[in-house]
Write a protein that holds these residues in place. Structure first.
Motif, PDB file in Angstrom:
ATOM      1  N   PRO A   1     -14.526  -1.499 -32.864  1.00 62.25           N
ATOM      2  CA  PRO A   1     -13.541  -0.808 -31.945  1.00 62.25           C
ATOM      3  C   PRO A   1     -12.735   0.048 -32.511  1.00 62.25           C
ATOM      4  CG  PRO A   1     -13.952  -3.309 -31.069  1.00 62.25           C
ATOM      5  CD  PRO A   1     -14.635  -3.172 -32.327  1.00 62.25           C
ATOM      6  N   VAL A   2     -12.185  -0.400 -33.726  1.00 61.40           N
ATOM      7  CA  VAL A   2     -11.263   0.533 -34.673  1.00 61.40           C
ATOM      8  C   VAL A   2     -11.954   2.162 -35.055  1.00 61.40           C
ATOM      9  CG1 VAL A   2     -12.069  -0.209 -37.033  1.00 61.40           C
ATOM     10  CG2 VAL A   2      -9.516   0.378 -36.496  1.00 61.40           C
ATOM     11  N   CYS A   3     -13.192   2.172 -34.732  1.00 61.52           N
ATOM     12  CA  CYS A   3     -13.881   3.287 -35.025  1.00 61.52           C
ATOM     13  C   CYS A   3     -13.223   4.497 -34.089  1.00 61.52           C
ATOM     14  CB  CYS A   3     -15.330   3.555 -35.010  1.00 61.52           C
ATOM     15  SG  CYS A   3     -16.127   2.335 -36.458  1.00 61.52           S
ATOM     16  N   ARG A   4     -12.841   4.016 -32.873  1.00 63.49           N
ATOM     17  CA  ARG A   4     -12.335   5.037 -31.976  1.00 63.49           C
ATOM     18  C   ARG A   4     -10.984   5.533 -32.332  1.00 63.49           C
ATOM     19  NH1 ARG A   4     -12.724   0.189 -27.487  1.00 63.49           N
ATOM     20  NH2 ARG A   4     -14.892  -0.406 -27.924  1.00 63.49           N
ATOM     21  N   SER A   5     -10.451   4.998 -33.158  1.00 61.12           N
ATOM     22  CA  SER A   5      -8.849   5.016 -33.389  1.00 61.12           C
ATOM     23  C   SER A   5      -8.703   6.663 -34.410  1.00 61.12           C
ATOM     24  CB  SER A   5      -8.094   4.086 -34.139  1.00 61.12           C
ATOM     25  OG  SER A   5      -8.796   3.752 -35.458  1.00 61.12           O
ATOM     26  N   PHE A   6      -9.957   7.183 -34.944  1.00 60.50           N
ATOM     27  CA  PHE A   6      -9.700   8.378 -35.662  1.00 60.50           C
ATOM     28  C   PHE A   6      -9.473   9.712 -34.734  1.00 60.50           C
ATOM     29  CE2 PHE A   6     -12.008   5.305 -38.367  1.00 60.50           C
ATOM     30  CZ  PHE A   6     -11.387   5.582 -39.673  1.00 60.50           C
ATOM     31  N   PHE A   7      -9.860   9.319 -33.378  1.00 60.31           N
ATOM     32  CA  PHE A   7      -9.849  10.418 -32.517  1.00 60.31           C
ATOM     33  C   PHE A   7      -8.746  10.547 -31.546  1.00 60.31           C
ATOM     34  CE2 PHE A   7     -13.914   8.841 -33.967  1.00 60.31           C
ATOM     35  CZ  PHE A   7     -14.545  10.100 -34.802  1.00 60.31           C
ATOM     36  N   ASN A   8      -8.161  11.546 -31.374  1.00 60.22           N
ATOM     37  CA  ASN A   8      -7.209  11.491 -30.265  1.00 60.22           C
ATOM     38  C   ASN A   8      -7.807  11.292 -28.807  1.00 60.22           C
ATOM     39  OD1 ASN A   8      -5.357  12.335 -27.926  1.00 60.22           O
ATOM     40  ND2 ASN A   8      -4.595  13.906 -29.322  1.00 60.22           N
ATOM     41  N   PRO A   9      -7.627  10.104 -28.055  1.00 59.58           N
ATOM     42  CA  PRO A   9      -8.421   9.977 -26.829  1.00 59.58           C
ATOM     43  C   PRO A   9      -8.211  10.749 -25.549  1.00 59.58           C
ATOM     44  CG  PRO A   9      -6.760   8.323 -27.058  1.00 59.58           C
ATOM     45  CD  PRO A   9      -6.678   8.968 -28.435  1.00 59.58           C
ATOM     46  N   GLU A  10      -7.105  11.348 -25.703  1.00 62.25           N
ATOM     47  CA  GLU A  10      -6.651  12.548 -24.546  1.00 62.25           C
ATOM     48  C   GLU A  10      -7.614  13.735 -24.766  1.00 62.25           C
ATOM     49  OE1 GLU A  10      -2.494  12.991 -24.415  1.00 62.25           O
ATOM     50  OE2 GLU A  10      -2.266  11.132 -23.962  1.00 62.25           O
ATOM     51  N   ILE A  11      -7.858  14.055 -26.036  1.00 61.23           N
ATOM     52  CA  ILE A  11      -8.758  15.309 -26.451  1.00 61.23           C
ATOM     53  C   ILE A  11     -10.252  15.189 -26.547  1.00 61.23           C
ATOM     54  CG2 ILE A  11      -9.065  17.174 -28.181  1.00 61.23           C
ATOM     55  CD1 ILE A  11      -6.045  17.053 -28.727  1.00 61.23           C
ATOM     56  N   TYR A  12     -10.530  13.727 -27.124  1.00 60.06           N
ATOM     57  CA  TYR A  12     -12.164  13.713 -27.456  1.00 60.06           C
ATOM     58  C   TYR A  12     -12.851  12.812 -26.599  1.00 60.06           C
ATOM     59  CZ  TYR A  12     -11.825  15.995 -32.304  1.00 60.06           C
ATOM     60  OH  TYR A  12     -11.584  17.051 -33.131  1.00 60.06           O
ATOM     61  N   ARG A  13     -13.972  12.859 -26.320  1.00 60.54           N
ATOM     62  CA  ARG A  13     -14.956  12.278 -25.645  1.00 60.54           C
ATOM     63  C   ARG A  13     -15.647  11.607 -26.686  1.00 60.54           C
ATOM     64  NH1 ARG A  13     -20.174  14.405 -22.047  1.00 60.54           N
ATOM     65  NH2 ARG A  13     -21.113  12.413 -21.499  1.00 60.54           N
TER      66      ARG A  13
ATOM     67  N   MET B   1      -3.463   6.595 -37.557  1.00 59.15           N
ATOM     68  CA  MET B   1      -4.541   6.691 -36.695  1.00 59.15           C
ATOM     69  C   MET B   1      -4.150   6.287 -35.189  1.00 59.15           C
ATOM     70  SD  MET B   1      -6.783   4.332 -39.122  1.00 59.15           S
ATOM     71  CE  MET B   1      -8.166   4.222 -37.993  1.00 59.15           C
ATOM     72  N   TYR B   2      -4.909   6.681 -34.244  1.00 57.63           N
ATOM     73  CA  TYR B   2      -4.689   6.453 -32.797  1.00 57.63           C
ATOM     74  C   TYR B   2      -4.688   5.077 -32.428  1.00 57.63           C
ATOM     75  CZ  TYR B   2      -4.403  11.561 -32.515  1.00 57.63           C
ATOM     76  OH  TYR B   2      -3.940  12.785 -32.758  1.00 57.63           O
ATOM     77  N   PRO B   3      -4.212   4.568 -31.483  1.00 56.48           N
ATOM     78  CA  PRO B   3      -4.106   3.200 -30.815  1.00 56.48           C
ATOM     79  C   PRO B   3      -5.946   3.154 -30.421  1.00 56.48           C
ATOM     80  CG  PRO B   3      -2.539   3.950 -29.949  1.00 56.48           C
ATOM     81  CD  PRO B   3      -3.137   5.233 -30.633  1.00 56.48           C
ATOM     82  N   VAL B   4      -6.426   2.127 -30.338  1.00 56.96           N
ATOM     83  CA  VAL B   4      -7.821   1.798 -29.966  1.00 56.96           C
ATOM     84  C   VAL B   4      -7.933   1.964 -28.507  1.00 56.96           C
ATOM     85  CG1 VAL B   4      -9.852   0.375 -29.807  1.00 56.96           C
ATOM     86  CG2 VAL B   4      -8.422   0.295 -32.060  1.00 56.96           C
ATOM     87  N   CYS B   5      -8.675   2.905 -28.043  1.00 61.96           N
ATOM     88  CA  CYS B   5      -8.627   3.103 -26.607  1.00 61.96           C
ATOM     89  C   CYS B   5      -9.602   2.289 -25.712  1.00 61.96           C
ATOM     90  CB  CYS B   5      -8.966   4.506 -26.169  1.00 61.96           C
ATOM     91  SG  CYS B   5     -10.527   5.267 -27.036  1.00 61.96           S
ATOM     92  N   GLU B   6      -9.689   2.112 -24.770  1.00 62.89           N
ATOM     93  CA  GLU B   6     -10.634   1.219 -23.930  1.00 62.89           C
ATOM     94  C   GLU B   6     -12.174   1.953 -23.652  1.00 62.89           C
ATOM     95  OE1 GLU B   6     -10.212  -1.940 -23.040  1.00 62.89           O
ATOM     96  OE2 GLU B   6      -8.324  -1.897 -23.699  1.00 62.89           O
ATOM     97  N   THR B   7     -12.847   1.348 -23.691  1.00 65.01           N
ATOM     98  CA  THR B   7     -14.261   1.964 -23.429  1.00 65.01           C
ATOM     99  C   THR B   7     -14.407   2.389 -21.941  1.00 65.01           C
ATOM    100  OG1 THR B   7     -15.413   0.436 -24.997  1.00 65.01           O
ATOM    101  CG2 THR B   7     -16.913   1.432 -23.590  1.00 65.01           C
ATOM    102  N   ASN B   8     -15.052   3.412 -21.797  1.00 60.75           N
ATOM    103  CA  ASN B   8     -15.191   3.935 -20.476  1.00 60.75           C
ATOM    104  C   ASN B   8     -16.384   3.444 -19.762  1.00 60.75           C
ATOM    105  OD1 ASN B   8     -12.603   5.593 -20.477  1.00 60.75           O
ATOM    106  ND2 ASN B   8     -13.717   7.289 -21.137  1.00 60.75           N
ATOM    107  N   ARG B   9     -17.531   3.500 -20.376  1.00 61.61           N
ATOM    108  CA  ARG B   9     -18.870   2.904 -20.169  1.00 61.61           C
ATOM    109  C   ARG B   9     -19.551   2.669 -21.199  1.00 61.61           C
ATOM    110  NH1 ARG B   9     -22.488   7.865 -18.249  1.00 61.61           N
ATOM    111  NH2 ARG B   9     -21.776   9.518 -19.446  1.00 61.61           N
ATOM    112  N   SER B  10     -20.700   1.847 -21.185  1.00 62.93           N
ATOM    113  CA  SER B  10     -21.445   1.517 -22.520  1.00 62.93           C
ATOM    114  C   SER B  10     -22.681   0.968 -21.944  1.00 62.93           C
ATOM    115  CB  SER B  10     -20.754   0.387 -23.306  1.00 62.93           C
ATOM    116  OG  SER B  10     -20.713  -0.686 -22.687  1.00 62.93           O
ATOM    117  N   GLY B  11     -23.634   0.950 -22.772  1.00 62.04           N
ATOM    118  CA  GLY B  11     -24.976   0.308 -22.523  1.00 62.04           C
ATOM    119  C   GLY B  11     -26.021   0.327 -23.543  1.00 62.04           C
ATOM    120  N   TRP B  12     -27.300   0.112 -23.316  1.00 61.29           N
ATOM    121  CA  TRP B  12     -28.247  -0.123 -24.276  1.00 61.29           C
ATOM    122  C   TRP B  12     -29.441   1.082 -24.015  1.00 61.29           C
ATOM    123  CZ3 TRP B  12     -25.163  -3.913 -23.199  1.00 61.29           C
ATOM    124  CH2 TRP B  12     -24.742  -4.754 -23.977  1.00 61.29           C
ATOM    125  N   LEU B  13     -29.727   1.503 -24.944  1.00 61.65           N
ATOM    126  CA  LEU B  13     -30.840   2.693 -24.631  1.00 61.65           C
ATOM    127  C   LEU B  13     -32.162   2.250 -25.383  1.00 61.65           C
ATOM    128  CD1 LEU B  13     -31.580   5.479 -23.651  1.00 61.65           C
ATOM    129  CD2 LEU B  13     -30.872   6.487 -26.025  1.00 61.65           C
TER     130      LEU B  13
END
Length: 311
Positions: free
Chosen positions: A47-59, A1-13
């Motif tokens: 936050p661990v859910c982010r770690s399945f994806f390469n953060p350099e490739i995925y949005r 798994m990839y390291p957990v990356c930081e959130t770029n932006r977030s909010g409520w819809l």
């Protein structure tokens, strides 16, 4: 798994007069868009859910579904159905101006991913699914009625049925519904804790101590029970297996733990029999996405989509 990356932006819809759902974006702002759909229903997405994806490739787009995690109101089942959640996913996609995205979902998230893809196939570049759950009665019975998983974990089963009167133990989902939605707050919390504890034992490959947070258990217990009482609004013509034709040509990887006690192999196999175009990967593991061979297979799938497909 990839390291957990930081959130770029977030909010409520605001998705309905009642509900606001939390969303976040991480990874590469110009990367390949993927949405992560958490399980439960009602579990929320840590936050661990982010770690399945390469953060350099995925949005990486993550949401907390109605009533759970950071979404509000907490543990609310009003206006909360599978089809409300499908509509919410579309609202998030539209808000973020994404044309097509990879859809990643495990356990209940696999159900929701399939329902979304069958409703909006033109928006789905691919599917990565884990721990298949089709929200059928026999699956719910395996989880929450006597004669299924109860035979594997009999000690923990006794704790699960303890809040239920003996004369109501022949219909446990309905009996839990009475407690989880009753007027007695102490009973609601006790029932929520027992419900979540039982599921936690099944999710883990081996039973371990579980959280003492009864209030934190309310969302998953109430929302799961609400969905199970209604078979996920996926009966008849809306059943997942009845609508495979809508997604037959979408590239898909299914990762299934051979020893999954929460969503056993049967459902993944039934899905694959109806949809042989999908790539079924059976691994030596249980239900948890972060567990050994299961996690490795999921990351291999996201890496494969990153290199082999363009959208």
């Amino acid at each position: 798994m990839y390291p957990v990356c930081e959130t770029n932006r977030s909010g409520w819809l605001q998705v309905s007069p009642v509900h606001q759902i939390y969303w976040e974006e991480s990874g590469s702002p110009t990367g390949k868009p993927v949405i992560f759909l958490h399980g439960g229903p009602g579990a929320g997405a840590p936050p661990v859910c982010r770690s399945f994806f390469n953060p350099e490739i995925y949005r990486i787009i993550i949401i907390d579904q109605r009533g759970c995690g950071r979404s509000t109101p907490y543990a609310c089942v009003e206006d909360n159905t599978t089809w409300d959640l499908v509509a919410d996913i579309e609202k998030v996609r539209d808000m973020l101006d994404i044309g097509r995205w990879l859809v990643f979902g495990g356990s209940w998230g696999s159900t929701l991913a399939l329902a979304y893809a069958q409703t909006h196939p033109e928006r789905v570049a691919g599917l990565i699914l884990r721990g298949i759950f089709l929200c059928c009665q026999h699956e719910i019975d395996w989880l929450n009625e006597a004669g299924g998983a109860s035979r594997i974990y009999p000690e923990q089963w006794q704790q699960y049925i303890a809040p239920i009167a003996v004369d109501k133990r022949n219909r446990l989902v309905r009996a839990y519904h009475e407690l989880l939605f009753g007027d007695d707050e102490q009973q609601r919390l006790q029932a929520a804790k027992a419900w979540e504890d039982w599921e936690s034992y099944l999710v883990q490959f081996e039973p371990e101590p579980v959280s003492n947070d009864a209030y934190g258990a309310l969302a998953i217990a109430r929302i799961e029970n609400h969905y199970f009482m209604n078979l996920g609004w996926l009966e008849g013509g809306r059943a997942i297996l009845a609508n495979i034709a809508q997604i037959r040509d979408i590239p898909a990887v299914i990762v299934q733990g051979r020893y999954d006690m929460c969503t056993p192999m049967h459902s993944a196999w039934a899905l694959y029999q109806a949809w042989p175009q999908a790539d079924l990967r059976i691994v030596q593991g249980g239900h948890a996405a972060t567990e050994g061979d299961v996690a490795a297979a999921l990351v291999a799938a996201t890496d494969r989509f990153a290199s082999a497909y363009h959208w």
